[in-house]
Design a protein around this motif. Structure first.
Motif, PDB file in Angstrom:
ATOM      1  N   CYS A  48       0.817  -1.229   0.000  1.00 39.52           N
ATOM      2  CA  CYS A  48       0.000   0.000   0.000  1.00 39.52           C
ATOM      3  C   CYS A  48       0.844   1.270   0.000  1.00 39.52           C
ATOM      4  CB  CYS A  48      -0.947   0.003   1.196  1.00 39.52           C
ATOM      5  SG  CYS A  48      -0.126   0.327   2.780  1.00 39.52           S
ATOM      6  N   ASP A  73       3.579   3.348   4.840  1.00 40.53           N
ATOM      7  CA  ASP A  73       4.458   3.497   6.010  1.00 40.53           C
ATOM      8  C   ASP A  73       5.907   3.819   5.654  1.00 40.53           C
ATOM      9  OD1 ASP A  73       4.986   0.998   4.983  1.00 40.53           O
ATOM     10  OD2 ASP A  73       5.226   0.033   6.925  1.00 40.53           O
ATOM     11  N   CYS A 113       7.386  -1.691   7.177  1.00 43.90           N
ATOM     12  CA  CYS A 113       6.905  -3.082   7.102  1.00 43.90           C
ATOM     13  C   CYS A 113       7.850  -3.988   6.323  1.00 43.90           C
ATOM     14  CB  CYS A 113       5.506  -3.119   6.482  1.00 43.90           C
ATOM     15  SG  CYS A 113       5.470  -2.603   4.764  1.00 43.90           S
TER      16      CYS A 113
HETATM   17  S1  FES Z   1       3.505  -0.790   2.365  1.00 43.01           S
HETATM   18 FE1  FES Z   1       1.566  -1.087   3.302  1.00 43.01          FE
HETATM   19  S2  FES Z   1       2.045  -0.955   5.416  1.00 43.01           S
HETATM   20 FE2  FES Z   1       3.995  -0.917   4.455  1.00 43.01          FE
END
Ligand code: FES
Length: 254
Positions: free
Chosen positions: A79, A82, A94
């Motif tokens: 996504c 972070d 992550c």
């Molecule tokens: S890329 Fe989605 S939480 Fe790290």
């Protein structure tokens, strides 16, 4: 049946084999409701070095200080929410294992640079997404609606394959010194996403996108420092893509 009992030596050996170590997360905190200045705060936590920085942040948020603020969603590098500066380098929390960043010293964690910090590790992403929207990140195909799929050869697809991997985490743009000094610059991520469509054989708006980037805040601001390429968690050759867009602007061949 008798229940097996662990003798003292066995129990000690098991404790000694614990994978947990104490690691200090040194986090740059900022809360505009409390102070106009950011402060560093240390959080010593017990963690398995095979865990990720994101796991450590979760431990702190869930068990130590619920006010710690950061973004994350998928927790699997998809996504892009972070991205943060970990030991001075842009990374995804992550995708960063504790053991890979020298857990014997405090791990510094701060918000990415060049965007306004709203709270702790959360920045205002709006200027970043505005630049992304400005390059028209969608397929523009003119002519009649096709009655079947728009076909593309494997070679034509290969032309922009690398830039399709972008997850819009802003690690590249927020590692760029030009962007730090002047937030008006489109930044590497917007150019990468323009590249993805400029070199797509099915697209008819390449000229338009090139004109958008042929701006004082466009592609010519790039100083080829390669920070963006180093920062990309997806391994995209960002600087190369920017150079290809520059070349297309000169030759008008793409
Ligand atoms: S890329 Fe989605 S939480 Fe790290």
């Amino acid at each position: 049946m008798a229940t097996p009992v662990m003798d003292k030596a066995e129990a000690t050996a098991k404790t000694d084999a614990s994978p947990y170590i104490t690691v200090t997360f040194r986090i740059r905190r900022f809360n505009p409701e409390v102070s106009e200045h950011a402060v560093w705060e240390d959080f010593p936590i017990e963690i398995d070095p095979k865990e990720r920085v994101l796991d450590g942040l979760h431990k702190i948020k869930w068990d130590v200080d619920g006010t710690l603020t950061f973004r994350r969603s998928c927790a699997h590098g998809i996504c892009g929410s972070d991205a943060m500066r970990i030991n001075g380098k842009n990374r995804l929390a992550c995708k960063t294992l504790i053991k890979d960043i020298n857990p014997e010293k405090p791990i510094t964690i701060e918000a990415i640079k060049g965007l306004t910090v709203l709270k702790d590790l959360v920045v205002d992403m709006e200027p970043f997404f505005q630049a992304y929207r400005d390059v028209m990140p969608f397929l523009v195909a003119e002519g009649n609606e096709p009655t079947r799929e728009r076909l593309q050869s494997a070679e034509d697809r290969e032309r922009f394959d690398d830039t399709t991997k972008c997850i819009l985490c802003a690690a590249c743009t927020s590692s760029c010194p030009v962007f730090w000094n002047d937030g008006q610059y489109f930044g590497p991520a917007a150019i990468v996403n323009a590249h993805r469509f400029i070199f797509d054989s099915r697209d008819d708006a390449g000229e338009q996108r090139l004109e958008i980037l042929n701006d004082k805040d466009g592609v010519w601001r790039c100083r080829t420092t390669f920070n963006c390429t180093d920062a990309c968690p997806r391994g995209i050759e960002v600087t190369k893509a920017i150079q290809e867009v520059k070349r297309a602007l000169i030759t008008r061949r793409f």
